[in-house]
Design an enzyme around this catalytic site. Structure first.
Site, PDB file in Angstrom:
ATOM      1  N   THR A  30      -5.005  -1.824  13.839  1.00  0.00           N
ATOM      2  CA  THR A  30      -4.236  -2.140  12.560  1.00  0.00           C
ATOM      3  C   THR A  30      -2.764  -2.008  12.734  1.00  0.00           C
ATOM      4  OG1 THR A  30      -3.721  -0.745  10.725  1.00  0.00           O
ATOM      5  CG2 THR A  30      -4.408   0.286  12.600  1.00  0.00           C
ATOM      6  N   ASP A  31      -1.935  -2.555  11.782  1.00  0.00           N
ATOM      7  CA  ASP A  31      -0.370  -2.374  12.017  1.00  0.00           C
ATOM      8  C   ASP A  31      -0.110  -0.931  11.706  1.00  0.00           C
ATOM      9  OD1 ASP A  31      -1.084  -2.061   9.196  1.00  0.00           O
ATOM     10  OD2 ASP A  31       0.029  -3.710   8.769  1.00  0.00           O
ATOM     11  N   GLU A  32      -0.941  -0.167  11.309  1.00  0.00           N
ATOM     12  CA  GLU A  32      -0.549   1.283  10.952  1.00  0.00           C
ATOM     13  C   GLU A  32      -0.081   2.191  12.144  1.00  0.00           C
ATOM     14  OE1 GLU A  32      -2.470   3.236   7.700  1.00  0.00           O
ATOM     15  OE2 GLU A  32      -2.889   1.417   6.763  1.00  0.00           O
ATOM     16  N   TYR A  63      -5.365   8.838  10.008  1.00  0.00           N
ATOM     17  CA  TYR A  63      -6.217   7.342  10.370  1.00  0.00           C
ATOM     18  C   TYR A  63      -5.187   6.901  11.416  1.00  0.00           C
ATOM     19  CZ  TYR A  63      -7.046   2.526   9.889  1.00  0.00           C
ATOM     20  OH  TYR A  63      -7.372   1.143  10.210  1.00  0.00           O
ATOM     21  N   LYS A  65      -6.258   5.595  15.484  1.00  0.00           N
ATOM     22  CA  LYS A  65      -6.437   4.203  15.767  1.00  0.00           C
ATOM     23  C   LYS A  65      -5.631   4.093  16.892  1.00  0.00           C
ATOM     24  CE  LYS A  65      -8.327   1.087  14.291  1.00  0.00           C
ATOM     25  NZ  LYS A  65      -9.838   0.526  14.403  1.00  0.00           N
ATOM     26  N   ASP A 119       1.917  10.664  -5.426  1.00  0.00           N
ATOM     27  CA  ASP A 119       1.985   9.746  -4.286  1.00  0.00           C
ATOM     28  C   ASP A 119       0.974  10.235  -3.278  1.00  0.00           C
ATOM     29  OD1 ASP A 119       2.925   7.919  -2.704  1.00  0.00           O
ATOM     30  OD2 ASP A 119       4.936   8.068  -2.782  1.00  0.00           O
TER      31      ASP A 119
HETATM   32  P1  NAD Z   1     -14.880  -0.567   6.503  1.00  0.00           P
HETATM   33  O1  NAD Z   1     -14.670   0.978   6.260  1.00  0.00           O
HETATM   34  O2  NAD Z   1     -15.324  -1.295   5.469  1.00  0.00           O
HETATM   35  O3  NAD Z   1     -15.982  -0.568   7.521  1.00  0.00           O
HETATM   36  C1  NAD Z   1     -16.492   0.297   8.853  1.00  0.00           C
HETATM   37  C2  NAD Z   1     -18.002  -0.005   9.272  1.00  0.00           C
HETATM   38  O4  NAD Z   1     -17.958   0.792  10.324  1.00  0.00           O
HETATM   39  C3  NAD Z   1     -18.658   0.611   8.208  1.00  0.00           C
HETATM   40  O5  NAD Z   1     -19.967  -0.613   8.166  1.00  0.00           O
HETATM   41  C4  NAD Z   1     -19.546   1.795   8.973  1.00  0.00           C
HETATM   42  O6  NAD Z   1     -20.806   2.164   8.631  1.00  0.00           O
HETATM   43  C5  NAD Z   1     -19.110   1.679  10.357  1.00  0.00           C
HETATM   44  N1  NAD Z   1     -18.912   2.857  11.094  1.00  0.00           N
HETATM   45  C6  NAD Z   1     -18.146   4.004  10.634  1.00  0.00           C
HETATM   46  N2  NAD Z   1     -18.524   5.061  11.629  1.00  0.00           N
HETATM   47  C7  NAD Z   1     -19.386   4.591  12.606  1.00  0.00           C
HETATM   48  C8  NAD Z   1     -19.789   4.820  13.702  1.00  0.00           C
HETATM   49  N3  NAD Z   1     -19.683   6.250  14.130  1.00  0.00           N
HETATM   50  N4  NAD Z   1     -20.901   4.168  14.434  1.00  0.00           N
HETATM   51  C9  NAD Z   1     -21.114   3.051  13.765  1.00  0.00           C
HETATM   52  N5  NAD Z   1     -20.819   2.389  12.923  1.00  0.00           N
HETATM   53  C10 NAD Z   1     -19.818   2.996  12.023  1.00  0.00           C
HETATM   54  O7  NAD Z   1     -13.701  -0.949   7.548  1.00  0.00           O
HETATM   55  P2  NAD Z   1     -12.873  -2.407   7.536  1.00  0.00           P
HETATM   56  O8  NAD Z   1     -11.940  -2.237   6.462  1.00  0.00           O
HETATM   57  O9  NAD Z   1     -13.946  -3.427   7.561  1.00  0.00           O
HETATM   58  O10 NAD Z   1     -12.109  -2.331   8.810  1.00  0.00           O
HETATM   59  C11 NAD Z   1     -12.789  -2.600  10.343  1.00  0.00           C
HETATM   60  C12 NAD Z   1     -11.975  -2.354  11.248  1.00  0.00           C
HETATM   61  O11 NAD Z   1     -10.754  -3.077  11.188  1.00  0.00           O
HETATM   62  C13 NAD Z   1     -11.476  -0.876  11.517  1.00  0.00           C
HETATM   63  O12 NAD Z   1     -11.291  -0.701  12.571  1.00  0.00           O
HETATM   64  C14 NAD Z   1      -9.975  -0.868  10.777  1.00  0.00           C
HETATM   65  O13 NAD Z   1      -9.153   0.114  11.545  1.00  0.00           O
HETATM   66  C15 NAD Z   1      -9.470  -2.387  11.388  1.00  0.00           C
HETATM   67  N6  NAD Z   1      -8.390  -2.816  10.163  1.00  0.00           N
HETATM   68  C16 NAD Z   1      -8.641  -2.880   8.891  1.00  0.00           C
HETATM   69  C17 NAD Z   1      -7.990  -3.384   7.938  1.00  0.00           C
HETATM   70  C18 NAD Z   1      -8.114  -3.524   6.667  1.00  0.00           C
HETATM   71  O14 NAD Z   1      -7.160  -4.148   5.821  1.00  0.00           O
HETATM   72  N7  NAD Z   1      -9.125  -3.229   6.114  1.00  0.00           N
HETATM   73  C19 NAD Z   1      -6.750  -3.978   8.532  1.00  0.00           C
HETATM   74  C20 NAD Z   1      -6.499  -3.990   9.885  1.00  0.00           C
HETATM   75  C21 NAD Z   1      -7.411  -3.417  10.946  1.00  0.00           C
HETATM   76  O1  DAU Z   2      -2.504  -2.047   7.065  1.00  0.00           O
HETATM   77  C1  DAU Z   2      -3.905  -2.016   7.645  1.00  0.00           C
HETATM   78  C2  DAU Z   2      -4.511  -0.902   7.056  1.00  0.00           C
HETATM   79  O2  DAU Z   2      -4.816  -1.372   5.505  1.00  0.00           O
HETATM   80  C3  DAU Z   2      -6.084  -0.677   7.503  1.00  0.00           C
HETATM   81  O3  DAU Z   2      -5.730  -0.173   8.783  1.00  0.00           O
HETATM   82  C4  DAU Z   2      -6.577   0.381   6.801  1.00  0.00           C
HETATM   83  O4  DAU Z   2      -8.028   0.497   7.430  1.00  0.00           O
HETATM   84  C5  DAU Z   2      -6.799  -0.040   5.497  1.00  0.00           C
HETATM   85  O5  DAU Z   2      -7.432   0.908   4.746  1.00  0.00           O
HETATM   86  C6  DAU Z   2      -5.495  -0.238   4.788  1.00  0.00           C
HETATM   87  O6  DAU Z   2      -4.657   0.872   4.754  1.00  0.00           O
HETATM   88  P1  DAU Z   2      -3.648   1.085   3.475  1.00  0.00           P
HETATM   89  O7  DAU Z   2      -3.672   2.364   3.023  1.00  0.00           O
HETATM   90  O8  DAU Z   2      -2.418   0.070   3.424  1.00  0.00           O
HETATM   91  O9  DAU Z   2      -4.657   0.464   2.251  1.00  0.00           O
HETATM   92  P2  DAU Z   2      -5.253   0.962   0.686  1.00  0.00           P
HETATM   93  O10 DAU Z   2      -6.005   0.060   0.037  1.00  0.00           O
HETATM   94  O11 DAU Z   2      -5.751   2.119   0.857  1.00  0.00           O
HETATM   95  O12 DAU Z   2      -3.629   1.103  -0.013  1.00  0.00           O
HETATM   96  C7  DAU Z   2      -2.996  -0.151  -0.059  1.00  0.00           C
HETATM   97  C8  DAU Z   2      -1.718   0.653  -0.753  1.00  0.00           C
HETATM   98  O13 DAU Z   2      -1.877   0.825  -2.184  1.00  0.00           O
HETATM   99  C9  DAU Z   2      -1.036   1.592  -0.142  1.00  0.00           C
HETATM  100  O14 DAU Z   2       0.275   1.822  -0.258  1.00  0.00           O
HETATM  101  C10 DAU Z   2      -1.563   3.099  -1.117  1.00  0.00           C
HETATM  102  C11 DAU Z   2      -1.513   2.298  -2.533  1.00  0.00           C
HETATM  103  N1  DAU Z   2      -2.598   2.633  -3.113  1.00  0.00           N
HETATM  104  C12 DAU Z   2      -3.892   2.740  -2.853  1.00  0.00           C
HETATM  105  C13 DAU Z   2      -4.927   3.160  -3.683  1.00  0.00           C
HETATM  106  C14 DAU Z   2      -6.479   3.276  -3.172  1.00  0.00           C
HETATM  107  C15 DAU Z   2      -2.392   2.890  -4.696  1.00  0.00           C
HETATM  108  O15 DAU Z   2      -1.277   2.909  -5.002  1.00  0.00           O
HETATM  109  N2  DAU Z   2      -3.562   3.391  -5.369  1.00  0.00           N
HETATM  110  C16 DAU Z   2      -4.938   3.242  -5.205  1.00  0.00           C
HETATM  111  O16 DAU Z   2      -5.721   3.895  -5.814  1.00  0.00           O
END
Ligand code: NAD
Ligand code: DAU
Length: 351
Positions: free
Chosen positions: A130-132, A156, A160, A286
């Site tokens: 992730t970018d985070e 988180y 990562k 927040d």
């Molecule tokens: P998600 O939470 O939707 O899915 C995670 C999956 O991993 C689920 O199916 C869960 O059952 C499985 N899992 C969790 N713990 C496990 C374990 N111990 N063993 C086996 N399976 C397990 O996540 P996502 O949003 O699809 O993200 C997928 C990956 O991409 C993550 O590594 C996340 O850090 C990364 N990522 C996400 C985003 C985003 O915007 N969602 C952006 C950049 C990177």
């Molecule tokens: O940047 C990549 C990341 O993006 C991934 O690595 C993470 O797995 C993914 O969950 C996501 O993280 P964020 O924290 O950016 O995503 P989230 O959807 O939780 O929140 C997006 C933005 O919106 C963040 O600034 C928090 C805000 N937010 C989120 C929720 C759930 C709100 O203002 N209200 C809300 O209810």
């Protein structure tokens, strides 16, 4: 035929990835997923056992299971999505994040190392990060690149970052062929409705409040999930072993802009007078330690692998809103908890 281990593919990005990879059809795909609260087998149900996708319910921290799978399938690729992924949950309790994201990654790396040590082949461990991990940008800062220093701010992102460092160490010490991909915020179908975009869409459909954290001026760089998955496929096909690639949509938006865009689309779709759903917006407390801005410069990926995003947020957001409307039964099964029964009906009781 090549065999790929895909972890976490019952989740959001993994499920979208498996669809694309299965359609390409040049590998056997074995999905390993623990089906935590975020895992929903329904996301990939029509692919399982239907050609080249096999599902195994299991934990990436289970070293015995992981090495059995390597012995059985002789994987040459690992695409590692499995993680605890929600920042708010990591603030409530870091334990599962450290276990899955750090320890689980170490288990996978070691299984790949041992399996590939004595077996020649075009092996690759693609770690989806992730970018985070790079922390937060000030308004005038340039976007993150592959050279940005690690400065994670939440439990988180720290977990990562630790996983990224393990991948780097296995590469450096054991010569494990690996690539790290650091991507920005994804949006699209099958996203668990705890994340900003699906949460706001579904709440707006139902006339529930839309909780915006703080002033709502935090900035995220949004990328359609299909574009992220195509970037990963490009890395698998031609990425430089040992490289890190940053991936992003060059699409910086404030959260409040995203929410306003969603309510406009929802009102239009539902035939409500303009401004109806905007009345549901509430500024709430927040997120502690909330990162202010993320942005990615994906020039290296574009230059080396010819990747570029095909979706733009402005045209994709209405399509995504409509997807959640047309699939509200899927979302309702998550809200009610009934999605857990789907696994039980197919495979028996869930532990
Ligand atoms: P998600 O939470 O939707 O899915 C995670 C999956 O991993 C689920 O199916 C869960 O059952 C499985 N899992 C969790 N713990 C496990 C374990 N111990 N063993 C086996 N399976 C397990 O996540 P996502 O949003 O699809 O993200 C997928 C990956 O991409 C993550 O590594 C996340 O850090 C990364 N990522 C996400 C985003 C985003 O915007 N969602 C952006 C950049 C990177
Ligand atoms: O940047 C990549 C990341 O993006 C991934 O690595 C993470 O797995 C993914 O969950 C996501 O993280 P964020 O924290 O950016 O995503 P989230 O959807 O939780 O929140 C997006 C933005 O919106 C963040 O600034 C928090 C805000 N937010 C989120 C929720 C759930 C709100 O203002 N209200 C809300 O209810």
């Amino acid at each position: 035929m090549s065999a790929w281990l895909i972890t976490g593919a019952a989740g959001f990005i993994g499920a979208n990835f498996v669809r694309l990879a299965a359609a390409e059809g040049n590998a056997r795909l074995v999905v390993l997923d623990a089906l935590t609260y975020a895992g929903n087998l329904e996301n990939i149900s029509e692919l399982i056992g239907n050609g080249n996708v096999e599902f195994c319910r299991g934990d990436i921290c289970d070293a015995g299971l992981v090495s059995e799978l390597f012995a059985k399938h002789r994987f040459d690729r690992v695409v590692h999505f499995a993680a605890e992924s929600h920042v708010d949950r990591s603030i409530l309790g870091a334990g599962p994040f450290i276990r899955t994201n750090v320890e689980g990654t170490a288990v996978l790396l070691d299984a790949a190392r041992l399996s590939w040590r004595d077996r020649a082949g075009a092996h690759l461990f693609l770690h989806v990060s992730t970018d985070e991990v790079f922390g937060s940008l000030a308004p005038e800062d340039p976007p993150f690149t592959e050279q940005s220093p690690y400065r994670p701010n939440s439990p988180y992102s720290a977990s990562k970052a630790a996983a990224d460092h393990l991948v780097r160490a296995w590469q450096h010490t054991y010569g494990l062929p690996a690539i790290i991909s650091n991507c920005s915020n994804n949006y699209g179908p099958w996203q668990f409705p705890e994340k900003l975009i699906p949460l706001m869409i579904l709440n707006a459909f139902d006339g529930r409040e839309l909780p915006v954290y703080g002033d709502g001026l935090q900035v995220r760089d949004w990328l359609h999930v299909e574009d992220h998955c195509r970037a990963l496929l490009a890395m698998l096909a031609g990425g430089r072993v040992g490289a890190t690639y940053v991936v992003g949509g060059a699409c910086e938006r404030t959260n409040i802009d995203i929410v306003r865009g969603i309510v406009r689309e929802v009102d239009q779709l539902r035939g409500r007078p303009p401004g109806t759903s905007a009345k549901l917006i509430r500024h709430v407390a927040d997120r502690p330690g909330h990162d202010r801005r993320y942005a990615m410069n994906a020039a290296a990926l574009q230059r080396e692998l010819g990747w570029r995003p095909l979706h733009s947020l402005d045209t994709a957001l209405p399509v995504v809103v409509r997807w959640y409307w047309e699939n509200r039964a899927w979302a309702e099964r998550i809200r009610s908890g009934a999605y857990i029964d789907y696994y039980e009906q197919q495979y028996g009781a869930r532990a």
